[in-house]
Design an enzyme around this catalytic site. Structure first.
Site, PDB file in Angstrom:
ATOM      1  N   LYS A   1       0.685  -1.313   0.113  1.00 35.92           N
ATOM      2  CA  LYS A   1       0.112   0.104  -0.098  1.00 35.92           C
ATOM      3  C   LYS A   1       0.957   1.146   0.014  1.00 35.92           C
ATOM      4  O   LYS A   1       1.570   1.611   0.941  1.00 35.92           O
ATOM      5  CB  LYS A   1      -1.057   0.067   1.139  1.00 35.92           C
ATOM      6  CG  LYS A   1      -1.991   1.214   1.271  1.00 35.92           C
ATOM      7  CD  LYS A   1      -2.061   1.705   2.534  1.00 35.92           C
ATOM      8  CE  LYS A   1      -2.959   2.946   2.535  1.00 35.92           C
ATOM      9  NZ  LYS A   1      -2.247   4.349   1.800  1.00 35.92           N
TER      10      LYS A   1
ATOM     11  N   GLU B   1       9.172   2.490  11.035  1.00 33.85           N
ATOM     12  CA  GLU B   1      10.110   3.335  10.834  1.00 33.85           C
ATOM     13  C   GLU B   1       9.153   4.454  11.171  1.00 33.85           C
ATOM     14  O   GLU B   1       8.302   4.812   9.908  1.00 33.85           O
ATOM     15  CB  GLU B   1      10.836   3.267   9.443  1.00 33.85           C
ATOM     16  CG  GLU B   1      11.698   1.950   9.352  1.00 33.85           C
ATOM     17  CD  GLU B   1      12.777   1.766  10.061  1.00 33.85           C
ATOM     18  OE1 GLU B   1      13.200   2.823  10.661  1.00 33.85           O
ATOM     19  OE2 GLU B   1      13.456   0.859  10.236  1.00 33.85           O
TER      20      GLU B   1
ATOM     21  N   CYS C   1      12.891  11.697   7.045  1.00 33.91           N
ATOM     22  CA  CYS C   1      12.822  11.240   8.526  1.00 33.91           C
ATOM     23  C   CYS C   1      14.078  11.614   9.168  1.00 33.91           C
ATOM     24  O   CYS C   1      13.933  11.981  10.640  1.00 33.91           O
ATOM     25  CB  CYS C   1      12.774   9.764   8.492  1.00 33.91           C
ATOM     26  SG  CYS C   1      11.192   9.134   7.858  1.00 33.91           S
TER      27      CYS C   1
ATOM     28  N   GLU D   1       7.998  16.356  15.156  1.00 34.74           N
ATOM     29  CA  GLU D   1       8.652  16.213  14.068  1.00 34.74           C
ATOM     30  C   GLU D   1       8.095  17.456  13.075  1.00 34.74           C
ATOM     31  O   GLU D   1       6.714  17.295  12.516  1.00 34.74           O
ATOM     32  CB  GLU D   1       8.432  14.740  13.381  1.00 34.74           C
ATOM     33  CG  GLU D   1       9.084  14.553  12.055  1.00 34.74           C
ATOM     34  CD  GLU D   1       9.040  13.301  11.525  1.00 34.74           C
ATOM     35  OE1 GLU D   1      10.207  12.818  10.709  1.00 34.74           O
ATOM     36  OE2 GLU D   1       7.959  12.585  11.517  1.00 34.74           O
TER      37      GLU D   1
END
Length: 473
Positions: free
Chosen positions: A174, A247, A281, A375
């Site tokens: 996906k 992750e 990331c 983040e």
């Protein structure tokens, strides 16, 4: 154009399609299939049906398929880069870099397929183990659900699909809703390379309609996910006994000690802060600079950031283009404004045009500001100072995340101190935290996730260890 699902080696139409738009110019790129629950179950059926074929396929055949995929991507390198640039707004030169890394990732997967092995166990090392020979083998798990993000739409697919196929698993993939075309492109290469029908299926749609079905189905033996901590937590809580690799987020820190050659390292640091609009990331978000060099650092950083060309991702000269959505621009600007209201100093950038947020630099943001502790996933950094090196490590560790951290220092003792005390998955000495090559172990601690990627290490996550013991008399 209409982009159908890819199930059991065939392009499959479905009931609903949604328009996909270019984040930079708003132009329509395609109509993309929205899978129903029944479509996802068909994809799982297909993957489960191909699982025995893949498990029994000789390693050299799996290796050859992966090598051929790498060759096909190489042949279409410019086309693949343009596709990434169009659907994700990644600048073209960065998109080419991603395509090159994708090729390397599949090559590593091809090589690791031939190296998948166990070890012999000295059974006579224990009383009662005499007269026995034992060895381990690694066997595929079966069906793996791979859920991938928008920011590296080809290479992060490769980091899941490559090792899964190398180990003899089957995959239901996906991809992110904004970047599905790259994933369908990869599926076409696997088909052309001779992968059996059903071994790789691609289904697009919302996380609710696709992801939850994958997580709930008992035939799916592993979920490998890259994305937000909130979704990762949901997967972990609902996956039961499935193997799970996550992750997740980060707010990567860089420590710059006195004595660092700032002119030498500054282009590298600015790249780590702003490449792909900061939507990485391990993008540099927090910088801690020794107070003795802080003024020079800030001056040089702003000067270097000013050299970045902002604009059309299809322009060969562009360094920074549109963010993935208007919402993300609004969110990042709100966080910047909140930090300023809380005492931070905005010294560069902060404004936006359409979906482009200009490179932004803040000084002395509080570690509790969202721009620091969450983040940001945007071209925003804050620079704070430290006096003692131990304080810099403490500030870097003052985070719920722990993916990678970078340290510039000429002092070996400080380097080793950082290596030992930074609570992250990877410590980059005299390098930015944004550094990654595709065969190294990659993953985080705390809310940055569980498990490791990097082909060899992902293979370990995607296989079961079986012991075989033979009594000789």
């Amino acid at each position: 154009m209409g982009q159908n699902l890819w199930i059991n080696g065939e392009s499959v139409e479905c009931d609903n399609y949604r328009p996909l738009f270019n984040p930079f110019n708003g132009e329509k790129i395609a109509d993309v299939a929205e899978a129903s629950k029944e479509d996802v179950i068909k994809a799982i059926d297909s993957a489960a049906g191909a699982a025995v074929t893949m498990a029994e396929m000789d390693a050299h055949k799996r290796s050859d398929i992966l090598r051929r995929v790498a060759e096909l991507i190489q042949e279409d390198r410019d086309e693949c880069a343009r596709l990434i640039a169009e659907e994700s707004s990644k600048p073209l030169k960065a998109a080419r870099g991603e395509v090159d890394r994708t090729i390397m990732t599949y090559r590593f997967a091809s090589e690791e397929a031939r190296r998948l092995h166990g070890e012999t166990i000295p059974m006579d090392a224990a009383p009662g183990g005499e007269g026995r020979v034992a060895y381990t083998v690694r066997e595929p798990l079966g069906v793996i659900a791979a859920i991938t993000p928008f920011n590296f739409p080809m290479n992060l697919v490769a980091h899941k699909v490559g090792p899964a196929i190398a180990a003899g698993n089957t995959v239901v993939l996906k991809p992110a809703s904004q970047t599905p075309l790259s994933a369908y492109k990869i599926a076409s290469y696997f088909h052309e390379a001779g992968l059996p029908a059903g071994a790789l299926n691609v289904v697009t749609g919302s996380g609710k309609s696709v992801g939850d079905v994958l997580i709930a189905d008992d035939r799916v033996k592993m979920v490998t996910f890259t994305g937000s901590p909130e979704v990762g937590k949901h997967i972990r809580e609902n996956a039961g006994l499935k193997r799970v690799t996550l992750e997740l987020g980060s707010n990567s820190a860089l420590i710059v000690d006195e004595g660092t050659d700032l002119k030498k390292v500054m282009p590298r640091i600015v790249t780590g802060a702003f490449s792909n609009q900061g939507q990485v990331c391990i993008s540099i978000q927090r910088i801690f600079v020794h107070e003795a060099i802080a003024a020079e650092f800030v001056s040089l950083f702003i000067e270097e950031a000013g050299k970045l060309k902002v604009g059309d991702p299809l322009d060969e000269q562009t360094d920074l283009a549109a963010m993935i959505s208007g919402y993300d621009v609004t969110r990042a600007k709100a966080w910047i404004q909140a930090a300023v209201e809380n005492g931070a100093e905005l010294v560069y950038g902060g404004d936006s045009e359409r979906q482009i947020l200009k490179p932004t630099v803040l000084l002395n943001a509080k570690l509790t500001d969202k721009i620091s502790c969450e983040e940001v996933f945007a071209p925003v950094v804050h620079i704070n100072t430290f006096n003692h090196f131990a304080d810099a490590i403490a500030k870097a560790n003052d985070s719920k995340y722990g993916l990678q951290a970078g340290v510039y220092t000429n002092d070996l003792q400080k380097a080793m101190q950082a290596a030992k005390k930074l609570h992250v998955g990877g410590v980059m000495i005299n390098e930015i935290p944004t550094f990654r090559v595709d065969h190294m172990p990659y993953g985080g601690v705390k809310m940055s996730g569980t498990g490791r990627e990097g082909i060899k290490y992902a293979l370990e996550e995607m296989t079961e260890l079986k012991l075989v013991s033979i009594k000789l008399d």
